[in-house]
Scaffold this motif. Structure first.
Motif, PDB file in Angstrom:
ATOM      1  N   THR A  35     -71.533 -85.666  51.914  1.00  0.00           N
ATOM      2  CA  THR A  35     -70.829 -85.971  50.668  1.00  0.00           C
ATOM      3  C   THR A  35     -71.788 -86.170  49.495  1.00  0.00           C
ATOM      4  O   THR A  35     -71.346 -86.239  48.350  1.00  0.00           O
ATOM      5  N   SER A  37     -74.739 -85.292  46.744  1.00  0.00           N
ATOM      6  CA  SER A  37     -75.175 -84.119  45.987  1.00  0.00           C
ATOM      7  C   SER A  37     -76.584 -83.733  46.437  1.00  0.00           C
ATOM      8  O   SER A  37     -77.320 -84.560  46.974  1.00  0.00           O
ATOM      9  N   THR A  39     -79.190 -83.356  44.651  1.00  0.00           N
ATOM     10  CA  THR A  39     -80.146 -84.212  43.947  1.00  0.00           C
ATOM     11  C   THR A  39     -80.265 -85.565  44.634  1.00  0.00           C
ATOM     12  O   THR A  39     -81.373 -86.070  44.838  1.00  0.00           O
ATOM     13  N   THR A  40     -79.141 -86.131  45.003  1.00  0.00           N
ATOM     14  CA  THR A  40     -79.150 -87.429  45.682  1.00  0.00           C
ATOM     15  C   THR A  40     -79.802 -87.311  47.049  1.00  0.00           C
ATOM     16  O   THR A  40     -80.578 -88.185  47.448  1.00  0.00           O
ATOM     17  N   ARG A  41     -79.534 -86.238  47.756  1.00  0.00           N
ATOM     18  CA  ARG A  41     -80.165 -86.034  49.067  1.00  0.00           C
ATOM     19  C   ARG A  41     -81.686 -85.986  48.925  1.00  0.00           C
ATOM     20  O   ARG A  41     -82.411 -86.574  49.716  1.00  0.00           O
TER      21      ARG A  41
END
Length: 73
Positions: A35, A37, A39-41
């Motif tokens: 779930t 993004s 970028t967050t990963r």
């Protein structure tokens, strides 16, 4: 947001000494990861120090690469 995603519970489970709790934490993580993004990963991977050894420079000791050997020589 962390509370809504139950991040404290997941982190506590992942850090638990009990195998069953760590497994539950890993299940929680596996549900959450898709779930996020890209970028967050990437931010998460950098924060926890994970890396792709194939993406590292030859001189980086973490790359653990062997020299390419030319079979004709």
């Amino acid at each position: 947001m962390g509370e809504a995603l139950q991040l404290p519970r997941t982190i506590n489970r992942l850090q638990s000494k009990q195998l069953r709790q760590r497994e539950l934490g890993l299940d929680d993580f596996h549900e959450l990861w898709p779930t996020l993004s890209p970028t967050t990963r990437e931010k998460v991977l950098r924060a926890i120090g994970w890396y792709d050894p194939k993406a590292l420079d030859w001189e980086d000791k973490r790359s653990n690469r062997r020299p390419v050997v030319d079979p004709d020589n």
